[in-house]
Design a protein around this motif. Structure first.
Motif, mmCIF file in Angstrom:
data_model
loop_
_atom_site.group_PDB
_atom_site.id
_atom_site.type_symbol
_atom_site.label_atom_id
_atom_site.label_comp_id
_atom_site.label_asym_id
_atom_site.label_seq_id
_atom_site.Cartn_x
_atom_site.Cartn_y
_atom_site.Cartn_z
ATOM 1 N N ALA A 1 -38.204 -47.229 29.872
ATOM 2 C CA ALA A 1 -36.892 -47.482 28.460
ATOM 3 C C ALA A 1 -37.651 -47.371 26.978
ATOM 4 C CB ALA A 1 -36.367 -49.716 29.307
ATOM 5 N N TYR A 2 -38.340 -47.791 26.627
ATOM 6 C CA TYR A 2 -39.140 -46.718 25.585
ATOM 7 C C TYR A 2 -38.374 -45.466 25.583
ATOM 8 C CZ TYR A 2 -40.935 -46.789 21.251
ATOM 9 O OH TYR A 2 -41.468 -46.933 19.543
ATOM 10 N N TRP A 3 -38.578 -44.382 26.123
ATOM 11 C CA TRP A 3 -38.818 -43.456 25.707
ATOM 12 C C TRP A 3 -37.173 -42.876 25.637
ATOM 13 C CZ3 TRP A 3 -42.172 -42.093 23.249
ATOM 14 C CH2 TRP A 3 -43.883 -42.015 23.500
ATOM 15 N N ALA A 4 -36.348 -43.662 26.678
ATOM 16 C CA ALA A 4 -34.775 -43.081 27.003
ATOM 17 C C ALA A 4 -34.540 -44.507 25.218
ATOM 18 C CB ALA A 4 -34.016 -44.057 28.011
ATOM 19 N N ALA A 5 -34.606 -45.342 24.928
ATOM 20 C CA ALA A 5 -33.638 -46.007 23.974
ATOM 21 C C ALA A 5 -34.627 -44.660 22.876
ATOM 22 C CB ALA A 5 -34.608 -47.298 23.547
ATOM 23 N N ASN A 6 -35.853 -44.166 23.038
ATOM 24 C CA ASN A 6 -36.086 -42.672 21.497
ATOM 25 C C ASN A 6 -34.789 -41.874 21.679
ATOM 26 O OD1 ASN A 6 -37.802 -40.375 21.346
ATOM 27 N ND2 ASN A 6 -38.570 -41.489 19.751
ATOM 28 N N VAL B 1 -26.700 -30.305 19.469
ATOM 29 C CA VAL B 1 -26.956 -31.164 19.582
ATOM 30 C C VAL B 1 -27.404 -32.461 19.045
ATOM 31 C CG1 VAL B 1 -28.425 -32.428 21.210
ATOM 32 C CG2 VAL B 1 -28.372 -30.271 21.746
ATOM 33 N N ALA B 2 -26.643 -33.633 19.298
ATOM 34 C CA ALA B 2 -26.128 -34.739 18.251
ATOM 35 C C ALA B 2 -27.071 -35.895 19.175
ATOM 36 C CB ALA B 2 -24.534 -34.779 18.767
ATOM 37 N N PHE B 3 -28.677 -35.784 18.693
ATOM 38 C CA PHE B 3 -29.944 -37.110 19.179
ATOM 39 C C PHE B 3 -29.460 -37.761 18.631
ATOM 40 C CE2 PHE B 3 -31.671 -32.758 18.808
ATOM 41 C CZ PHE B 3 -31.730 -32.217 20.417
ATOM 42 N N HIS B 4 -30.194 -38.932 18.460
ATOM 43 C CA HIS B 4 -29.293 -39.932 18.091
ATOM 44 C C HIS B 4 -28.243 -40.643 18.480
ATOM 45 C CE1 HIS B 4 -33.747 -39.824 18.203
ATOM 46 N NE2 HIS B 4 -34.138 -38.926 17.491
ATOM 47 N N SER B 5 -26.815 -40.666 19.389
ATOM 48 C CA SER B 5 -25.678 -40.563 19.329
ATOM 49 C C SER B 5 -25.572 -40.977 20.380
ATOM 50 C CB SER B 5 -24.602 -39.438 18.365
ATOM 51 O OG SER B 5 -25.261 -38.562 19.348
ATOM 52 N N PRO B 6 -24.431 -41.128 20.556
ATOM 53 C CA PRO B 6 -23.734 -41.806 22.474
ATOM 54 C C PRO B 6 -23.414 -40.400 23.451
ATOM 55 C CG PRO B 6 -22.093 -42.806 20.677
ATOM 56 C CD PRO B 6 -23.183 -42.470 19.516
ATOM 57 N N HIS B 7 -24.135 -39.340 22.712
ATOM 58 C CA HIS B 7 -23.757 -37.783 23.595
ATOM 59 C C HIS B 7 -25.395 -38.554 24.344
ATOM 60 C CE1 HIS B 7 -21.355 -34.955 21.114
ATOM 61 N NE2 HIS B 7 -20.974 -35.956 21.189
ATOM 62 N N MET B 8 -26.599 -39.356 23.599
ATOM 63 C CA MET B 8 -27.104 -39.617 24.884
ATOM 64 C C MET B 8 -27.050 -40.299 25.642
ATOM 65 S SD MET B 8 -29.422 -36.876 23.213
ATOM 66 C CE MET B 8 -27.497 -35.976 22.477
ATOM 67 N N GLU B 9 -26.176 -41.446 25.988
ATOM 68 C CA GLU B 9 -26.756 -41.791 26.758
ATOM 69 C C GLU B 9 -26.664 -41.623 28.075
ATOM 70 O OE1 GLU B 9 -22.747 -44.466 26.036
ATOM 71 O OE2 GLU B 9 -23.605 -45.602 23.655
ATOM 72 N N PRO B 10 -26.209 -40.652 28.371
ATOM 73 C CA PRO B 10 -26.028 -40.503 29.790
ATOM 74 C C PRO B 10 -27.714 -39.665 30.046
ATOM 75 C CG PRO B 10 -24.817 -39.022 28.848
ATOM 76 C CD PRO B 10 -24.355 -40.317 27.842
ATOM 77 N N LEU B 11 -27.968 -38.577 29.055
ATOM 78 C CA LEU B 11 -29.310 -38.524 29.394
ATOM 79 C C LEU B 11 -29.935 -39.347 29.292
ATOM 80 C CD1 LEU B 11 -29.136 -35.457 26.730
ATOM 81 C CD2 LEU B 11 -28.460 -35.389 29.420
ATOM 82 N N ALA B 12 -29.929 -40.417 28.985
ATOM 83 C CA ALA B 12 -31.552 -41.402 28.093
ATOM 84 C C ALA B 12 -31.016 -41.849 29.840
ATOM 85 C CB ALA B 12 -30.891 -42.280 27.515
ATOM 86 N N VAL B 13 -30.332 -42.111 30.506
ATOM 87 C CA VAL B 13 -29.437 -43.009 31.568
ATOM 88 C C VAL B 13 -31.315 -41.951 32.933
ATOM 89 C CG1 VAL B 13 -29.322 -43.763 33.726
ATOM 90 C CG2 VAL B 13 -28.364 -44.152 31.383
ATOM 91 N N GLU B 14 -30.732 -40.569 33.051
ATOM 92 C CA GLU B 14 -31.660 -39.899 33.215
ATOM 93 C C GLU B 14 -33.580 -39.351 33.041
ATOM 94 O OE1 GLU B 14 -29.807 -35.610 34.282
ATOM 95 O OE2 GLU B 14 -27.385 -36.653 33.630
ATOM 96 N N LEU B 15 -33.267 -39.916 31.412
ATOM 97 C CA LEU B 15 -34.609 -39.432 30.963
ATOM 98 C C LEU B 15 -35.341 -41.047 32.239
ATOM 99 C CD1 LEU B 15 -36.681 -38.240 29.831
ATOM 100 C CD2 LEU B 15 -36.080 -39.122 27.205
ATOM 101 N N ALA B 16 -34.839 -42.214 31.447
ATOM 102 C CA ALA B 16 -35.426 -43.177 32.286
ATOM 103 C C ALA B 16 -36.636 -43.582 33.923
ATOM 104 C CB ALA B 16 -34.484 -44.491 32.205
ATOM 105 N N ALA B 17 -34.720 -42.244 34.513
ATOM 106 C CA ALA B 17 -35.461 -42.422 35.710
ATOM 107 C C ALA B 17 -36.512 -41.090 36.201
ATOM 108 C CB ALA B 17 -34.386 -41.836 36.010
ATOM 109 N N THR C 1 -40.933 -46.353 15.431
ATOM 110 C CA THR C 1 -39.696 -45.797 14.864
ATOM 111 C C THR C 1 -37.843 -45.795 15.531
ATOM 112 O OG1 THR C 1 -39.782 -43.656 15.392
ATOM 113 C CG2 THR C 1 -40.976 -43.904 13.687
ATOM 114 N N VAL C 2 -38.834 -46.738 16.564
ATOM 115 C CA VAL C 2 -37.537 -47.063 18.151
ATOM 116 C C VAL C 2 -36.934 -48.856 17.860
ATOM 117 C CG1 VAL C 2 -36.561 -47.095 19.857
ATOM 118 C CG2 VAL C 2 -38.650 -46.101 19.563
ATOM 119 N N LEU C 3 -38.429 -49.292 17.454
ATOM 120 C CA LEU C 3 -37.881 -51.064 17.119
ATOM 121 C C LEU C 3 -37.566 -51.375 16.403
ATOM 122 C CD1 LEU C 3 -40.252 -52.236 19.724
ATOM 123 C CD2 LEU C 3 -38.207 -51.079 20.446
#
Length: 534
Positions: free
Chosen positions: A169-174, A122-138, A155-157
């Motif tokens: 939003a913080y956990w989506a950025a994480n 899994v390509a964590f912390h990469s563009p692969h996670m962008e659609p998943l981050a949106v879903e996680l925030a919701a 370690t996010v900011l």
């Protein structure tokens, strides 16, 4: 797992003063800091894990030996591969497409850059996670989040000391943004924290934390772990607790040992053996030689029922009975003058009669590098000097090695006095260049009665004598001899030395003090056998 390990450390009295979370570990750090309940933390991790199923097998990760900023610069403008984790000042994890990771593994090592695959599909912390981050925030909008009750280095900011708002939003950025572990670790060390514990079933970031702290120049910092893969859990954790205690981490021993307390270490098992030597008043049997006497005569005693006498002492560099140094090929040896002087003083008569030595045979040089026991034995008319090294504890007594032998001529023995013998004035008599030189300058050796034996050899400063130049101060070792071997089979030639002193008022006049050469002292001389002169 991480929450359970944190509670175990708490059970032993070890509680955190601050927390740092690495990637998904930041959820456990937030729960430990009191920013959310255990139940909400479990909901968050489960919903996050469910979403990650969509990315399984589509990405890869690789660790490279480059600083985060340099790695990001090399990948600037790319979306298939990005700098994902700042692990340490010299280590960065890249994340992205499988093909891009394979290219790094194949090409970057040729440039001298270390590259190691990370076990992840899994390509964590990469563009692969962008659609998943949106879903996680919701998916986490209904969870209750609060502020940490103890410091939490994010370690996010961009600023690890900023107080994070732990919302959806913080956990989506994480999940999507890079992990800035090195910056958070350095900030904690700068704020005075000197003990770091990794809460995990196997060390993952302990090495990166150690590297970051060392690179920042901090000393006396402890980095501990909890468990290790394939190691017994209980004993491994207890060992970790003990190690933390030894590095200053407070441990509640009443929880570990409710019925006892810390015990003092047992004292050293002293043997109580006395090593101090008490000297008995009036007892001279163990008295050593006088270092100013130019002899090796220690305490003397007679042997019951015989005319023999025995002198004992010990010899080492610290109590050499002569001034300065007398080295041959770098090995310190006792001068022949001292050995002859020892014999002359040993056999000197109480009535002032001058002793005469014959058959002087010097077989082995006497070295001073290590302590030796010395015996001078006078069994009239023979006298000898022997030595040995002391035996160690439990070792057998070593044999004595005879270094010098001689015979004491009877009073009035004119033949001995005229046949290469050594008289009490310390000069050699007989034919040869040294004898002729002494006779020519009238030093009282060649003819007439010899002067009485002095107690000690005179000092140059008090007699008006000064040492001659090195060219005239020569040793009389045979050419084939050495400090380790003074004779060779058939030809056992004596070894001795010349010591010439020239009066300051008469540069051309040289007097001799204890003069012996291999021409004047025979190597083997026995009764009934003529001496062989060399």
């Amino acid at each position: 797992m991480q929450l359970g390990l944190a509670r175990l450390w708490n059970a032993y009295g070890v509680g955190p003063k601050a927390v740092i979370g690495h990637s998904v570990g930041e959820i456990a750090a937030a729960v430990t800091a009191g920013a959310m309940s255990v139940a909400d933390g479990a909901r968050l991790i489960c919903r996050r894990s469910r979403l990650l199923r969509q990315a399984e097998g589509k990405g890869a990760m690789v660790m490279v030996g480059l600083p985060f900023e340099e790695a990001a610069g090399r990948l600037a403008g790319r979306t298939d591969l990005v700098a994902a984790i700042s692990s340490a000042p010299g280590s960065t994890v890249l994340s992205g497409d499988v093909a891009a990771v394979e290219a790094v593994l194949n090409e970057w090592p040729a440039e001298g850059i270390v590259a190691r695959r990370v076990a992840s599909d899994v390509a964590f912390h990469s563009p692969h996670m962008e659609p998943l981050a949106v879903e996680l925030a919701a998916a986490t909008a209904d969870l209750a989040f609060g502020a940490p009750r103890i410091p939490m280095y994010t370690t996010v900011l961009a600023d690890p000391r900023s107080t994070p708002v732990l919302d959806s939003a913080y956990w989506a950025a994480n999940l999507r943004d890079p992990v800035r572990l090195a910056a958070a670790t350095q900030a904690a060390a700068q704020d005075g924290y000197r003990a770091f514990l990794e809460i995990s079933p196997h060390p993952v970031v302990a090495h990166s934390i150690t590297e970051t702290i060392e690179e920042a120049g901090f000393e006396d910092v402890f980095v501990g772990t909890s468990l290790r893969r394939n190691q017994p859990e209980r004993s491994t954790l207890l060992a970790a607790v003990g190690l933390a205690h030894c590095h200053g981490v407070e441990v509640d021993w009443s929880r570990l040992q409710p019925s006892g307390d810390l015990a003092d270490l047992p004292p050293y098992a002293w043997q109580h053996r006395r090593h101090w030597r008490d000297a008995s008043a009036g007892d001279d049997e163990n008295r050593g030689h006088d270092v100013h006497s130019h002899t090796l005569l220690g305490a003397g005693t007679s042997l019951a029922g015989s005319r023999s006498r025995l002198w004992r002492t010990s010899l080492e560099d610290a109590n050499r009975p002569y001034p300065g140094s007398h080295a041959l090929n770098g090995v310190e040896i006792v001068p022949a003058a001292v050995l002859v002087n020892t014999f002359l003083h040993a056999v000197a008569g109480a009535d002032g009669a001058v002793p005469v030595l014959t058959d002087v045979e010097m077989m082995h040089p006497l070295m001073t590098a290590e302590r030796r026991q010395i015996q001078i034995v006078h069994e009239p008319p023979a006298i000898r000097l022997a030595a040995r090294t002391p035996a160690g504890p439990g070792e057998p007594e070593p044999a004595w090695l005879v270094h010098v032998t001689a015979s004491v001529a009877a009073p009035g023995d004119a033949a001995a006095r005229s046949n290469g013998a050594v008289q009490g004035n310390g000069a050699a008599r007989g034919k040869g260049a040294a004898h002729d030189h002494a006779a020519a300058h009238g030093n009282g050796v060649a003819a007439g009665r010899a002067p009485a034996l002095p107690d000690v050899l005179p000092e140059a400063g008090t007699t008006g004598l000064t040492p001659s130049t090195p060219a005239s101060c020569t040793g009389a070792w045979p050419r084939s001899a050495s400090p380790r071997r003074a004779s060779n089979g058939r030809s056992r030639r004596c070894w001795a030395e010349k010591e010439y002193y020239a009066p300051q008022s008469a540069p051309d006049t040289r007097t001799t003090r204890t003069r012996m050469t291999d021409r004047q002292v025979t190597g083997r001389r026995r009764a009934g056998r003529p001496s062989r002169r060399r």
